[in-house]
Write an enzyme that holds these catalytic residues in place. Structure first.
Site, PDB file in Angstrom:
ATOM      1  N   ASP A  46      -2.321  67.202   2.534  1.00  0.00           N
ATOM      2  CA  ASP A  46      -2.185  66.087   3.455  1.00  0.00           C
ATOM      3  C   ASP A  46      -0.868  66.331   4.172  1.00  0.00           C
ATOM      4  O   ASP A  46       0.141  66.648   3.546  1.00  0.00           O
ATOM      5  CB  ASP A  46      -2.200  64.738   2.751  1.00  0.00           C
ATOM      6  CG  ASP A  46      -2.546  63.633   3.752  1.00  0.00           C
ATOM      7  OD1 ASP A  46      -3.645  63.687   4.318  1.00  0.00           O
ATOM      8  OD2 ASP A  46      -1.702  62.749   3.989  1.00  0.00           O
ATOM      9  N   ARG A  71       3.503  74.229   6.056  1.00  0.00           N
ATOM     10  CA  ARG A  71       2.322  74.653   5.289  1.00  0.00           C
ATOM     11  C   ARG A  71       2.595  75.984   4.583  1.00  0.00           C
ATOM     12  O   ARG A  71       2.220  76.166   3.428  1.00  0.00           O
ATOM     13  CB  ARG A  71       1.121  74.764   6.242  1.00  0.00           C
ATOM     14  CG  ARG A  71      -0.203  74.985   5.540  1.00  0.00           C
ATOM     15  CD  ARG A  71      -1.399  74.602   6.412  1.00  0.00           C
ATOM     16  NE  ARG A  71      -1.438  73.170   6.638  1.00  0.00           N
ATOM     17  CZ  ARG A  71      -1.087  72.578   7.778  1.00  0.00           C
ATOM     18  NH1 ARG A  71      -0.737  73.283   8.824  1.00  0.00           N
ATOM     19  NH2 ARG A  71      -1.113  71.262   7.872  1.00  0.00           N
TER      20      ARG A  71
END
Ligand code: ITT
Length: 208
Positions: free
Chosen positions: A73, A192
Protein backbone atom coordinates in the site's frame (compact mmCIF):
# COMPACT_ATOMS: atom_id res chain seq x y z
CA UNK A 1 20.05 -17.42 -3.28
CA UNK A 2 18.54 -19.62 -5.98
CA UNK A 3 16.39 -18.06 -8.68
CA UNK A 4 12.76 -18.09 -7.76
CA UNK A 5 9.45 -16.37 -8.15
CA UNK A 6 7.80 -14.18 -5.53
CA UNK A 7 4.06 -13.65 -5.80
CA UNK A 8 2.61 -10.15 -5.71
CA UNK A 9 -1.03 -9.14 -5.24
CA UNK A 10 -1.80 -5.98 -7.17
CA UNK A 11 -4.19 -4.60 -9.74
CA UNK A 12 -1.66 -1.91 -10.62
CA UNK A 13 0.56 -2.74 -13.63
CA UNK A 14 2.94 0.10 -12.70
CA UNK A 15 3.66 -1.46 -9.30
CA UNK A 16 4.27 -4.85 -10.89
CA UNK A 17 6.81 -3.27 -13.28
CA UNK A 18 8.53 -1.48 -10.39
CA UNK A 19 8.85 -4.66 -8.32
CA UNK A 20 10.01 -6.70 -11.29
CA UNK A 21 12.70 -4.05 -11.95
CA UNK A 22 13.79 -4.03 -8.30
CA UNK A 23 13.95 -7.83 -8.14
CA UNK A 24 15.68 -8.54 -11.46
CA UNK A 25 19.26 -7.72 -10.31
CA UNK A 26 18.85 -10.34 -7.58
CA UNK A 27 17.74 -13.08 -9.98
CA UNK A 28 14.21 -13.00 -8.60
CA UNK A 29 11.07 -12.89 -10.70
CA UNK A 30 8.03 -11.07 -9.33
CA UNK A 31 4.75 -12.28 -10.78
CA UNK A 32 1.17 -11.44 -10.03
CA UNK A 33 -0.89 -14.11 -8.24
CA UNK A 34 -2.38 -16.39 -10.90
CA UNK A 35 -5.88 -15.28 -11.94
CA UNK A 36 -5.57 -12.20 -9.71
CA UNK A 37 -8.26 -10.29 -11.58
CA UNK A 38 -10.85 -12.97 -10.82
CA UNK A 39 -10.30 -12.73 -7.02
CA UNK A 40 -12.72 -10.64 -4.96
CA UNK A 41 -11.34 -7.13 -4.46
CA UNK A 42 -10.13 -6.27 -0.96
CA UNK A 43 -11.72 -3.11 0.44
CA UNK A 44 -8.92 -0.74 1.45
CA UNK A 45 -10.62 0.92 4.38
CA UNK A 46 -7.58 1.14 6.68
CA UNK A 47 -6.38 4.51 7.91
CA UNK A 48 -2.69 3.71 7.43
CA UNK A 49 -0.56 2.26 4.60
CA UNK A 50 0.43 -0.54 6.96
CA UNK A 51 -3.15 -1.54 7.75
CA UNK A 52 -4.11 -1.68 4.08
CA UNK A 53 -0.95 -3.52 3.03
CA UNK A 54 -1.51 -6.19 5.68
CA UNK A 55 -5.14 -6.52 4.74
CA UNK A 56 -4.32 -7.06 1.05
CA UNK A 57 -1.45 -9.48 1.68
CA UNK A 58 -3.42 -11.54 4.20
CA UNK A 59 -6.56 -11.74 2.14
CA UNK A 60 -4.90 -12.57 -1.19
CA UNK A 61 -2.52 -15.10 0.40
CA UNK A 62 -5.57 -17.27 1.12
CA UNK A 63 -5.90 -17.76 -2.65
CA UNK A 64 -2.47 -19.44 -2.87
CA UNK A 65 -2.06 -21.45 0.33
CA UNK A 66 1.50 -22.18 1.39
CA UNK A 67 2.99 -19.39 -0.76
CA UNK A 68 4.52 -16.09 0.35
CA UNK A 69 2.44 -13.22 -0.99
CA UNK A 70 3.53 -9.58 -1.16
CA UNK A 71 1.16 -6.62 -1.29
CA UNK A 72 2.03 -2.95 -1.09
CA UNK A 73 0.00 0.00 0.00
CA UNK A 74 1.60 3.18 -1.11
CA UNK A 75 0.98 6.81 -1.89
CA UNK A 76 2.09 10.39 -1.97
CA UNK A 77 2.20 12.64 1.10
CA UNK A 78 2.28 16.35 0.30
CA UNK A 79 3.27 18.49 3.29
CA UNK A 80 1.33 21.59 2.17
CA UNK A 81 -1.81 19.41 1.95
CA UNK A 82 -1.42 18.04 5.47
CA UNK A 83 -0.13 14.69 4.16
CA UNK A 84 -2.85 14.23 1.51
CA UNK A 85 -3.50 12.36 -0.71
CA UNK A 86 -1.84 9.74 1.55
CA UNK A 87 -3.81 6.49 1.83
CA UNK A 88 -6.33 7.92 -0.64
CA UNK A 89 -3.72 8.40 -3.39
CA UNK A 90 -5.24 5.89 -5.83
CA UNK A 91 -8.64 7.56 -5.85
CA UNK A 92 -7.87 11.14 -4.86
CA UNK A 93 -9.77 12.78 -7.71
CA UNK A 94 -12.83 10.66 -7.01
CA UNK A 95 -12.86 12.26 -3.56
CA UNK A 96 -13.77 9.10 -1.76
CA UNK A 97 -11.77 5.99 -0.92
CA UNK A 98 -14.04 3.39 -2.50
CA UNK A 99 -14.97 5.04 -5.79
CA UNK A 100 -14.43 2.94 -8.92
CA UNK A 101 -10.91 3.13 -10.34
CA UNK A 102 -10.11 3.57 -14.00
CA UNK A 103 -7.05 4.19 -16.15
CA UNK A 104 -7.76 7.90 -16.38
CA UNK A 105 -7.48 8.26 -12.61
CA UNK A 106 -3.78 9.08 -12.70
CA UNK A 107 -4.32 12.19 -14.81
CA UNK A 108 -7.28 13.35 -12.74
CA UNK A 109 -5.39 12.71 -9.49
CA UNK A 110 -2.42 14.74 -10.74
CA UNK A 111 -4.73 17.56 -11.83
CA UNK A 112 -6.29 17.72 -8.37
CA UNK A 113 -2.90 17.92 -6.64
CA UNK A 114 -1.77 20.68 -9.02
CA UNK A 115 -4.99 22.61 -8.46
CA UNK A 116 -4.65 22.38 -4.69
CA UNK A 117 -1.01 23.50 -4.81
CA UNK A 118 -1.66 26.35 -7.26
CA UNK A 119 -0.65 29.14 -4.87
CA UNK A 120 2.00 27.22 -2.95
CA UNK A 121 5.58 28.42 -3.63
CA UNK A 122 8.30 25.99 -4.73
CA UNK A 123 10.06 25.78 -1.36
CA UNK A 124 6.82 24.68 0.35
CA UNK A 125 6.01 21.92 -2.16
CA UNK A 126 7.87 19.18 -0.29
CA UNK A 127 6.43 15.68 -0.53
CA UNK A 128 7.31 12.02 -0.18
CA UNK A 129 6.30 8.73 -1.63
CA UNK A 130 5.73 5.98 0.91
CA UNK A 131 5.51 2.26 0.27
CA UNK A 132 4.58 -0.26 2.94
CA UNK A 133 5.11 -3.79 1.74
CA UNK A 134 3.50 -6.68 3.64
CA UNK A 135 4.46 -10.31 3.24
CA UNK A 136 1.88 -12.88 4.27
CA UNK A 137 1.31 -16.61 4.13
CA UNK A 138 -1.95 -18.49 4.71
CA UNK A 139 -3.79 -15.37 5.87
CA UNK A 140 -1.14 -14.13 8.31
CA UNK A 141 1.26 -11.23 7.93
CA UNK A 142 4.85 -12.29 8.65
CA UNK A 143 6.48 -8.86 8.34
CA UNK A 144 6.03 -5.39 6.90
CA UNK A 145 8.71 -3.19 5.30
CA UNK A 146 8.64 0.55 4.70
CA UNK A 147 10.36 2.61 2.04
CA UNK A 148 10.25 6.38 1.43
CA UNK A 149 11.51 8.82 -1.21
CA UNK A 150 11.69 12.57 -0.55
CA UNK A 151 11.01 15.11 -3.29
CA UNK A 152 9.09 18.18 -4.48
CA UNK A 153 5.86 18.62 -6.44
CA UNK A 154 6.41 20.51 -9.71
CA UNK A 155 3.82 22.88 -11.17
CA UNK A 156 3.44 20.83 -14.38
CA UNK A 157 4.00 17.18 -15.29
CA UNK A 158 7.37 16.10 -16.71
CA UNK A 159 8.37 12.75 -18.23
CA UNK A 160 6.62 9.79 -19.79
CA UNK A 161 7.76 6.78 -17.74
CA UNK A 162 6.23 5.39 -14.59
CA UNK A 163 2.65 5.80 -13.40
CA UNK A 164 0.49 7.66 -10.91
CA UNK A 165 2.06 10.86 -9.55
CA UNK A 166 5.50 10.13 -11.05
CA UNK A 167 5.39 13.05 -13.58
CA UNK A 168 4.84 15.58 -10.75
CA UNK A 169 7.40 14.17 -8.34
CA UNK A 170 10.79 15.86 -8.72
CA UNK A 171 13.65 14.00 -7.06
CA UNK A 172 16.42 16.54 -6.30
CA UNK A 173 19.06 13.89 -5.68
CA UNK A 174 19.35 13.26 -9.44
CA UNK A 175 17.46 16.27 -10.81
CA UNK A 176 14.69 14.31 -12.52
CA UNK A 177 11.05 13.51 -11.96
CA UNK A 178 10.21 9.87 -11.24
CA UNK A 179 8.60 9.78 -14.71
CA UNK A 180 12.02 10.60 -16.20
CA UNK A 181 13.73 7.65 -14.55
CA UNK A 182 14.64 4.38 -16.24
CA UNK A 183 13.29 1.22 -14.61
CA UNK A 184 16.73 0.67 -13.05
CA UNK A 185 16.84 4.19 -11.60
CA UNK A 186 13.32 3.92 -10.20
CA UNK A 187 14.26 0.64 -8.53
CA UNK A 188 17.37 2.28 -7.08
CA UNK A 189 15.80 5.49 -5.73
CA UNK A 190 12.13 4.80 -5.12
CA UNK A 191 10.15 4.03 -1.99
CA UNK A 192 9.14 0.73 -3.60
CA UNK A 193 12.73 -0.25 -4.38
CA UNK A 194 13.73 0.52 -0.77
CA UNK A 195 10.86 -1.50 0.68
CA UNK A 196 11.66 -4.39 -1.65
CA UNK A 197 15.34 -4.43 -0.64
CA UNK A 198 14.30 -4.55 3.03
CA UNK A 199 12.03 -7.49 2.19
CA UNK A 200 14.91 -9.20 0.37
CA UNK A 201 17.17 -8.95 3.39
CA UNK A 202 14.50 -10.61 5.53
CA UNK A 203 13.80 -13.19 2.84
CA UNK A 204 17.47 -14.11 2.53
CA UNK A 205 17.75 -14.59 6.29
CA UNK A 206 14.54 -16.59 6.36
CA UNK A 207 15.46 -18.78 3.39
CA UNK A 208 19.24 -19.12 3.68
P1 ITT B 1 -3.36 -2.27 -5.63
O1 ITT B 1 -4.02 -1.88 -4.34
O2 ITT B 1 -4.18 -3.24 -6.42
O3 ITT B 1 -1.94 -2.71 -5.43
P2 ITT B 1 -3.58 0.56 -6.21
O4 ITT B 1 -3.10 1.42 -7.33
O5 ITT B 1 -5.02 0.69 -5.81
O6 ITT B 1 -3.24 -0.97 -6.57
P3 ITT B 1 -2.75 1.64 -3.66
O7 ITT B 1 -4.09 1.52 -3.05
O8 ITT B 1 -1.55 1.27 -2.85
O9 ITT B 1 -2.64 0.77 -4.98
O10 ITT B 1 -2.59 3.14 -4.18
C1 ITT B 1 -1.34 3.58 -4.57
C2 ITT B 1 -1.50 4.87 -5.38
O11 ITT B 1 -0.47 5.78 -4.96
C3 ITT B 1 -1.26 4.60 -6.85
O12 ITT B 1 -2.45 4.28 -7.53
C4 ITT B 1 -0.64 5.92 -7.29
O13 ITT B 1 -1.65 6.87 -7.52
C5 ITT B 1 0.16 6.34 -6.06
N1 ITT B 1 1.53 5.80 -6.12
C6 ITT B 1 2.08 4.82 -5.34
N2 ITT B 1 3.33 4.55 -5.70
C7 ITT B 1 3.60 5.34 -6.74
C8 ITT B 1 4.72 5.51 -7.57
O14 ITT B 1 5.81 4.77 -7.44
N3 ITT B 1 4.66 6.42 -8.53
C9 ITT B 1 3.56 7.17 -8.70
N4 ITT B 1 2.44 7.07 -8.00
C10 ITT B 1 2.45 6.15 -7.01
Amino acid sequence: MTARTVLLATSNAGKLRDFAGAAAPFGITVANIPHFSSLPEVVEDGTTFEENARKKAESYSLAVLGELVLADDSGLEVDALGGAPGVHSARYAAGEPHAAKSNTDDEANNARVLRELKDVPAEKRTARFICVLAVARDGQTLRTFRGAAEGMILDAPRGKNGFGYDPLFFFPQIGKTFAELTAEEKAQYSHRGAAFRAFLEWYRNANG
